[in-house]
Scaffold this motif. Structure first.
Motif, PDB file in Angstrom:
ATOM      1  N   SER A  89       0.829  -1.198   0.000  1.00 24.63           N
ATOM      2  CA  SER A  89       0.000   0.000   0.000  1.00 24.63           C
ATOM      3  C   SER A  89       0.870   1.258   0.000  1.00 24.63           C
ATOM      4  N   GLN A 109      -6.985  -3.065   1.313  1.00 22.75           N
ATOM      5  CA  GLN A 109      -8.380  -2.783   0.953  1.00 22.75           C
ATOM      6  C   GLN A 109      -8.750  -3.259  -0.449  1.00 22.75           C
ATOM      7  N   PHE A 138      -8.382   2.657  -1.811  1.00 20.17           N
ATOM      8  CA  PHE A 138      -9.137   2.395  -0.579  1.00 20.17           C
ATOM      9  C   PHE A 138     -10.639   2.362  -0.857  1.00 20.17           C
ATOM     10  N   GLU A 140     -13.006   0.938   0.577  1.00 21.59           N
ATOM     11  CA  GLU A 140     -13.760   0.709   1.815  1.00 21.59           C
ATOM     12  C   GLU A 140     -14.742  -0.462   1.767  1.00 21.59           C
ATOM     13  N   GLY A 179      -6.008   3.126   5.612  1.00 20.68           N
ATOM     14  CA  GLY A 179      -7.073   4.111   5.440  1.00 20.68           C
ATOM     15  C   GLY A 179      -7.794   4.437   6.739  1.00 20.68           C
TER      16      GLY A 179
END
Ligand code: SAM
Ligand code: F3S
Length: 470
Positions: A89, A109, A138, A140, A179
Motif C-alpha cells: 500500500s 483494501q 481504498f 472501503e 485508510g
C-alpha cells in the motif's frame, strides 16, 4: 469451468489483521481459481507476500524475501508473485521499480480484487508484456461485500467488523496504509456470526485495527457501537465466549465498560495498548489521553471484574524519551500488573509526524530499556500463570492435544492454552478445569466438570469436527 488445481503459498508478516486477510485471500482464490494452499513453495504456482510496514525491520524483510522469490520464479516459467498488505500500500511504485518481476501489487483494501488482478497479470505475461498490475486504492465497504461467505474452521472464529484507523498516532503508518476507520453494517456482522454459530463456532473474536471505534449502520438508520454489537452477538445461540481486539483507550466508552457487568460471555481479558506510562511521551505520540485516564478505565473494569487480565503494547525509545519517562512506563506496568504484552523499540516510519522529530535516544539505551521492560513483562506473565495454580478455569476445548492422544487442549479466558485428559466427545464444549501446573507457554490441568455435556451430547457433529479427524 473450474481451472485445474494449482498451488498457492502465502507468507504472512505482521498483525492478526494480516493473518485474517491472508485467510480471505486463500478462500477467494480457492473459490475462483481452484488454488489450494501448499506448505512447500516449490509446489506453488502463485506466491503471495502479505506484508507489514509497522516497523522498519518488517518492511526490510519484504525486499530481502523478494530477492529469494525472484530465483523461485526463474526456475519455472508461468509462476506468479503477488505482494499485498501495508508495504504494498505504501511502496507500490517502489516495489515495481526495485522488483520488476513482481506481477501483482495490492493493498489491504483491494485484496478482494485479487482474482481479477490475477487474470490480468496472467494475460499480460501471456502477451509477453511485463508491467505489474497495481491496485492500492481504498474502496472501503467494497472489500467486505466481495469476500467469500465465511466458513468455520474451528470452534473459535475471527470476525472483522471494522477496517483502518483514524487516530493518527504520530509514530504509526496504519492510517496511511489501511485508510480511515470504516465499520461494517451491524446486520452483516450479525448474519456472519449466526452462520458461524450454526456451523459449531462457540467463541467469536471481533477484529479491527481499532475495534472499539466500531460504529456500524443499523437497518433503522441508527448506529451501533461495539457495546451494542457485543450485546446482540451474546444473544446468538451457541456463542459462549466473546473477545475483541485491538482497542484504543479513547474508545473505552461507559457503555463498553458496563458491558463487563452485563455480558457474561465477554472474557475477563482486555488488550488495551497504552504505549508509554509518561504523560509527556503520550502527548508527543498524540494518543489523546494521559496515564491517569487509562488507569481509571482499568480501575472501573476491575471494579466489575476483579480478575481482569490486562495486556498492552509498549514502545520504548520514542524521540525525547528520558530515563524518567521510561521509569514512568515501568511503574505503570507494575501498578496495573500486565499479562502477556507486546513491546517494541521505536522505529521511525517515513511520512509519519514523529519521523520529523530527532531520533535522539541512543540505540544502546533503547535496547537496554526494551530488555528491562520485557524481563518485567515476562515475570508478570509467569506470575499470572502461577496465580492460576489450584484455581478452576472455564476452558473451551479447541482441539486434541499435540503430544498426548488421550488429552485435549483448550483456552482459558485469559488466552492460556491448557492441556488435560478428556474425551474427544467434549470438543467444542466449555468445561471446568483445575490448573495443576504452570509451564512457560502453557498450563496443565485436570477436568472437574462438564456443565454442557448433556446439552451438547446429542448435537450433530459439525463440519469442523471432521477437520480434526477424531
Ligand atoms: N490500535 C492499536 C492502538 O490502539 O494502539 C495499535 C495497532 S498498531 C498496528 C500495533 C502496535 O505496533 C502498536 O500498538 C505499537 O505498539 C506498535 N507500533 C506501531 N508503530 C510503531 C513504530 N513506529 N515503532 C514501534 N512500534 C510501533
Ligand atoms: Fe496506529 Fe495509533 Fe491507530 S497505533 S493503528 S494510529 S490507534
Amino acid at each position: 469451468m473450474m481451472p485445474a488445481e494449482r498451488g498457492l503459498f502465502i507468507k504472512t508478516y505482521g498483525c492478526q489483521m494480516n493473518e485474517y486477510d491472508s485467510d480471505k485471500m486463500l478462500k477467494l482464490l480457492e473459490k475462483t481459481h481452484n488454488y489450494k494452499l501448499v506448505e512447500d513453495p516449490e509446489q506453488a504456482d502463485l506466491v503471495i507476500l502479505n506484508t507489514c510496514s509497522v516497523r522498519e525491520k518488517a518492511q526490510e524483510k519484504v525486499f530481502d524475501a523478494l530477492g529469494v522469490w525472484r530465483g523461485w520464479k526463474a526456475r519455472k516459467p508461468g509462476r506468479v508473485i503477488g505482494v499485498g498488505g501495508c508495504v504494498a500500500s505504501q511502496e507500490g511504485e517502489a516495489i515495481r521499480a526495485r522488483a520488476p518481476y513482481v506481477d501483482m501489487i495490492f493493498g489491504p483494501q483491494t485484496l478482494h480484487r485479487l482474482p481479477a488482478m490475477l487474470d490480468e497479470a496472467m494475460q499480460l505475461s501471456g502477451e509477453g508484456k511485463k508491467p505489474a498490475v497495481i491496485d492500492i486504492s481504498f474502496p472501503e465497504i467494497e472489500k467486505f461485500d466481495n469476500l467469500p461467505t465465511p466458513e468455520a474452521n474451528g470452534v473459535s472464529a475471527f470476525v472483522s467488523v471494522m477496517e483502518g484507523c483514524s487516530k493518527y498516532c504520530t509514530f504509526c503508518v496504519v492510517p496511511y496504509t489501511r485508510g480511515e476507520e470504516f465499520s461494517r453494517p451491524f446486520d452483516d456482522v450479525i448474519a456472519e456470526v449466526t452462520r458461524l454459530a450454526e456451523q459449531g463456532v462457540r467463541e467469536i473474536n471481533l477484529l479491527g485495527q481499532n475495534v472499539n471505534a466500531y460504529r456500524g449502520e443499523m437497518a433503522d438508520g441508527g448506529t451501533a457501537d461495539l457495546a451494542l454489537l457485543l450485546h446482540a452477538i451474546s444473544r446468538i445461540e451457541g456463542i459462549g465466549r466473546l473477545r475483541y481486539t485491538t482497542s484504543h483507550p479513547m474508545e473505552m466508552t461507559q457503555s463498553l465498560i458496563d458491558a463487563y457487568a452485563e455480558i457474561p460471555q465477554l472474557v475477563s481479558h482486555l488488550h488495551l495498548p497504552i504505549q508509554s506510562g509518561s504523560d509527556r511521551i503520550l502527548a508527543l505520540m498524540k494518543r489523546g489521553h494521559m496515564a491517569i485516564e487509562y488507569k481509571s478505565i482499568i480501575r472501573k473494569i476491575r471494579a466489575i471484574r476483579p480478575n481482569l487480565s490486562l495486556s498492552g503494547d509498549f514502545i520504548v525509545g520514542f524521540p525525547g524519551e528520558t530515563d524518567k519517562d521510561f521509569e514512568d512506563t515501568m511503574n505503570l506496568i507494575a501498578e496495573l500488573t500486565y499479562d502477556r504484552s507486546f513491546s517494541f523499540i521505536y522505529s521511525p516510519r517515513p511520512g509519519t509526524p514523529a519521523a520529523f522529530l530527532p531520533d535522539d535516544v541512543p540505540m544502546d539505551a533503547k535496547k537496554e530499556r526494551l530488555q528491562r521492560l520485557q524481563d518485567r513483562l515476562n515475570r508478570l506473565t509467569m506470575d499470572v500463570s502461577e496465580s492460576m495454580l489450584g484455581t478452576v478455569q472455564r476452558v473451551l476445548i479447541e482441539r486434541p492435544a499435540r503430544k498426548n492422544p488421550k488429552e485435549m487442549a483448550g483456552r482459558t479466558e485469559n488466552n492460556r492454552v491448557v492441556n488435560f485428559e478428556a474425551s474427544s466427545d467434549l470438543l467444542g464444549q466449555f468445561v471446568d478445569v483445575r490448573i495443576t501446573e504452570a509451564l512457560p507457554n502453557s498450563l496443565r490441568g485436570e477436568l472437574v466438570a462438564t456443565p454442557e455435556a448433556e446439552v451438547y451430547a446429542g448435537r450433530p457433529r459439525q463440519k469442523f469436527f471432521q477437520i480434526y479427524a477424531l
